[in-house]
Design a protein around this motif. Structure first.
Motif, PDB file in Angstrom:
ATOM      1  N   ALA A  69       0.824  -1.211   0.000  1.00  0.00           N
ATOM      2  CA  ALA A  69       0.000   0.000   0.000  1.00  0.00           C
ATOM      3  C   ALA A  69       0.859   1.263   0.000  1.00  0.00           C
ATOM      4  N   TRP A  70       2.029   1.179   0.579  1.00  0.00           N
ATOM      5  CA  TRP A  70       2.955   2.317   0.583  1.00  0.00           C
ATOM      6  C   TRP A  70       3.722   2.450  -0.733  1.00  0.00           C
ATOM      7  N   GLY A  71       3.486   1.531  -1.662  1.00  0.00           N
ATOM      8  CA  GLY A  71       4.135   1.612  -2.959  1.00  0.00           C
ATOM      9  C   GLY A  71       5.562   1.129  -2.987  1.00  0.00           C
ATOM     10  N   ILE A  72       5.954   0.361  -2.007  1.00  0.00           N
ATOM     11  CA  ILE A  72       7.320  -0.157  -1.942  1.00  0.00           C
ATOM     12  C   ILE A  72       7.464  -1.332  -2.902  1.00  0.00           C
ATOM     13  N   GLY A  73       8.571  -1.349  -3.666  1.00  0.00           N
ATOM     14  CA  GLY A  73       8.749  -2.395  -4.658  1.00  0.00           C
ATOM     15  C   GLY A  73      10.188  -2.531  -5.092  1.00  0.00           C
ATOM     16  N   PRO A  74      10.429  -3.132  -6.247  1.00  0.00           N
ATOM     17  CA  PRO A  74      11.798  -3.357  -6.737  1.00  0.00           C
ATOM     18  C   PRO A  74      12.609  -2.069  -6.765  1.00  0.00           C
ATOM     19  N   GLY A  75      13.865  -2.201  -6.327  1.00  0.00           N
ATOM     20  CA  GLY A  75      14.754  -1.057  -6.259  1.00  0.00           C
ATOM     21  C   GLY A  75      14.743  -0.357  -4.922  1.00  0.00           C
ATOM     22  N   ASP A  76      13.736  -0.628  -4.102  1.00  0.00           N
ATOM     23  CA  ASP A  76      13.644  -0.005  -2.775  1.00  0.00           C
ATOM     24  C   ASP A  76      14.331  -0.877  -1.731  1.00  0.00           C
ATOM     25  N   GLU A  77      14.675  -0.255  -0.616  1.00  0.00           N
ATOM     26  CA  GLU A  77      15.234  -0.951   0.542  1.00  0.00           C
ATOM     27  C   GLU A  77      14.331  -0.726   1.746  1.00  0.00           C
ATOM     28  N   VAL A  78      14.213  -1.755   2.560  1.00  0.00           N
ATOM     29  CA  VAL A  78      13.472  -1.668   3.816  1.00  0.00           C
ATOM     30  C   VAL A  78      14.370  -2.187   4.922  1.00  0.00           C
ATOM     31  N   ILE A  79      14.580  -1.384   5.942  1.00  0.00           N
ATOM     32  CA  ILE A  79      15.414  -1.791   7.072  1.00  0.00           C
ATOM     33  C   ILE A  79      14.624  -2.746   7.959  1.00  0.00           C
ATOM     34  N   VAL A  80      15.260  -3.874   8.304  1.00  0.00           N
ATOM     35  CA  VAL A  80      14.644  -4.918   9.132  1.00  0.00           C
ATOM     36  C   VAL A  80      15.627  -5.319  10.229  1.00  0.00           C
ATOM     37  N   PRO A  81      15.141  -5.896  11.312  1.00  0.00           N
ATOM     38  CA  PRO A  81      16.062  -6.418  12.325  1.00  0.00           C
ATOM     39  C   PRO A  81      16.834  -7.623  11.798  1.00  0.00           C
ATOM     40  N   SER A  82      18.076  -7.745  12.240  1.00  0.00           N
ATOM     41  CA  SER A  82      18.864  -8.925  11.863  1.00  0.00           C
ATOM     42  C   SER A  82      18.404 -10.155  12.622  1.00  0.00           C
ATOM     43  N   ASN A  83      17.831  -9.966  13.804  1.00  0.00           N
ATOM     44  CA  ASN A  83      17.343 -11.111  14.582  1.00  0.00           C
ATOM     45  C   ASN A  83      15.840 -10.991  14.746  1.00  0.00           C
ATOM     46  N   THR A  84      15.153 -11.798  13.976  1.00  0.00           N
ATOM     47  CA  THR A  84      13.694 -11.839  13.999  1.00  0.00           C
ATOM     48  C   THR A  84      13.258 -13.122  13.320  1.00  0.00           C
ATOM     49  N   ILE A 120      20.651   3.874   6.646  1.00  0.00           N
ATOM     50  CA  ILE A 120      19.760   4.540   5.692  1.00  0.00           C
ATOM     51  C   ILE A 120      20.545   4.998   4.465  1.00  0.00           C
ATOM     52  N   THR A 121      19.981   4.711   3.282  1.00  0.00           N
ATOM     53  CA  THR A 121      20.569   5.129   2.008  1.00  0.00           C
ATOM     54  C   THR A 121      19.493   5.868   1.201  1.00  0.00           C
ATOM     55  N   PRO A 122      19.845   6.413   0.060  1.00  0.00           N
ATOM     56  CA  PRO A 122      18.821   7.060  -0.783  1.00  0.00           C
ATOM     57  C   PRO A 122      17.716   6.116  -1.245  1.00  0.00           C
ATOM     58  N   ARG A 123      17.961   4.809  -1.180  1.00  0.00           N
ATOM     59  CA  ARG A 123      16.953   3.830  -1.607  1.00  0.00           C
ATOM     60  C   ARG A 123      16.044   3.379  -0.470  1.00  0.00           C
ATOM     61  N   THR A 124      16.340   3.763   0.758  1.00  0.00           N
ATOM     62  CA  THR A 124      15.545   3.329   1.903  1.00  0.00           C
ATOM     63  C   THR A 124      14.167   3.973   1.862  1.00  0.00           C
ATOM     64  N   ARG A 125      13.138   3.135   2.035  1.00  0.00           N
ATOM     65  CA  ARG A 125      11.761   3.638   2.015  1.00  0.00           C
ATOM     66  C   ARG A 125      11.038   3.458   3.344  1.00  0.00           C
ATOM     67  N   ALA A 126      11.452   2.459   4.110  1.00  0.00           N
ATOM     68  CA  ALA A 126      10.709   2.165   5.337  1.00  0.00           C
ATOM     69  C   ALA A 126      11.592   1.418   6.323  1.00  0.00           C
ATOM     70  N   ILE A 127      11.137   1.400   7.574  1.00  0.00           N
ATOM     71  CA  ILE A 127      11.764   0.655   8.665  1.00  0.00           C
ATOM     72  C   ILE A 127      10.703  -0.267   9.263  1.00  0.00           C
ATOM     73  N   ILE A 128      11.038  -1.533   9.414  1.00  0.00           N
ATOM     74  CA  ILE A 128      10.163  -2.433  10.166  1.00  0.00           C
ATOM     75  C   ILE A 128      10.772  -2.647  11.544  1.00  0.00           C
ATOM     76  N   ALA A 129      10.031  -2.252  12.558  1.00  0.00           N
ATOM     77  CA  ALA A 129      10.468  -2.399  13.949  1.00  0.00           C
ATOM     78  C   ALA A 129       9.717  -3.565  14.575  1.00  0.00           C
ATOM     79  N   VAL A 130      10.417  -4.636  14.862  1.00  0.00           N
ATOM     80  CA  VAL A 130       9.800  -5.813  15.483  1.00  0.00           C
ATOM     81  C   VAL A 130       9.799  -5.648  16.998  1.00  0.00           C
TER      82      VAL A 130
END
Length: 366
Positions: A69-84, A120-130
């Protein structure tokens, strides 16, 4: 044998309510997207303190649909936890975007805001916080970072039904939140189920379309959507269970307090740390020990069920070989996954059972 989680005893408490829920659904003749789901959405939104809740098929779909719904797709980056659990990463991969893992604060096992900002880089669009194990991530630090960089923040609240940070419940701390109602969760359905909470009315409307084949009006499809709907029967069961959630969470807290007190000071055993301002709901009580596997075996012999959440970090799963993250690239996650062990905790555990677990851990590590 003390089970890790006794779902039978948890659910049999409400046998009559479940039969009544089933009868309501059968009598209505409506099985998908009816009054039960609408009622549960309203009740769960009110419980969380959110303006909207949208029922979906499961927790993974809750995360995936928000990202879409946020329009995130190919070419984008999403920050996620390494342990989840890997579902957090899969939600990103489903969109075609790239998950970018960030290491945790080791004491809480939740994502480190300082490392988030550095990733965070220019390609980052979102952060998922678990909100791992039932304790909220440091949203007070993450939200200003997101605001500075124009990013969306999605709470993965699959383990945090009812958790609070500075008085606000999980589900209201980011721009949107995904919940799982998998049977073993603090609020668990009798099958797969999930929901999204948000204060964004436009997002909620978009999600209702996406979950239902991209359709507002039957047989008229506005966008390419999905079949990801919370069914009437699970909605009715969840409505029956929601009024017990706070009491069940309180009982989990009592058990955690006993573990904290009775297991303190055992050499080599690290107990959970609760961050300032957080009120966890103790979905899991996770200890750490360098000889974790030996402890698992000793407790099994003593009749105590345990589970490892989780034995292999996502970047070391074959599914993510393509990211090129070799062993040693995320050392905190790797060390965490090698040491963590979840002890039995659940709202129907008896004090005598908790005492048996304590005694077994003490004997194993004597």
């Amino acid at each position: 044998m003390i089970p890790f989680l006794d779902l039978r005893s948890i659910n049999l408490r409400q046998r009559q309510e479940f039969h009544q829920a089933l009868d309501r659904v059968l009598d209505s003749g409506w099985l998908i997207l009816g009054q039960e789901t609408q009622a549960f959405e309203a009740e769960f939104a009110a419980y969380c303190g959110a303006k909207h809740a949208v029922g979906v098929a499961n927790g993974l779909e809750a995360l995936h649909l928000v990202l879409r719904a946020w329009g995130i797709g190919p070419g984008d980056e999403v920050i996620v936890p390494s342990n989840t659990y890997i579902a957090t990463w899969l939600a990103v991969s489903y969109t075609g975007a790239t998950p970018v893992p960030v290491e945790p604060i080791e004491a809480t096992c939740n994502i480190d805001p300082a490392r988030v900002e550095a990733a965070i880089t220019p390609r980052t669009r979102a952060i998922i916080a678990v909100h791992l194990y039932g304790q909220t991530a440091d949203m007070a630090a993450l939200m200003p970072i997101a605001e500075r960089h124009g990013l969306k923040v999605l709470e993965d609240a699959a383990q945090a039904h009812g958790a609070r940070q500075h008085g606000r419940r999980a589900g209201t701390l980011g721009h949107a939140a995904g919940f799982s109602f998998y049977p073993g969760k603090n609020l668990g359905a009798l099958g797969d189920a999930g929901a999204i909470t948000t204060d964004d009315a436009a997002l909620a409307d978009q999600l209702r379309v996406l979950r239902n084949y991209g359709s507002k009006v039957k047989y008229h499809n506005d966008v390419i959507g999905y079949n990801s709907r919370l069914d009437e029967l699970q909605s009715a069961f969840l409505r029956a269970k929601l009024p017990l959630l706070d009491a069940d969470n309180a009982r989990r807290g009592e058990i955690a307090a006993i573990y904290d007190r009775e297991l303190a000071g055992i050499p080599g055993l690290t107990l959970p740390t609760v961050a300032t301002g957080c009120e966890p709901v103790w979905h899991l009580y996770v200890v750490r020990h360098a000889r974790r596997d030996d402890l698992v075996q000793a407790l099994a012999v003593a009749g105590v069920g345990t589970v490892i959440h989780y034995p292999v970090p996502p970047h070391e799963q074959s599914a993510y070989d393509g990211l090129g993250l070799v062993h040693g690239s995320l050392p905190i996650a790797e060390r965490t996954h090698a040491e963590v062990l979840s002890l039995p905790i659940g709202p129907t555990m008896l004090d005598a059972q908790v005492a048996q677990v304590v005694a077994a851990v003490r004997r194993a590590l004597a």
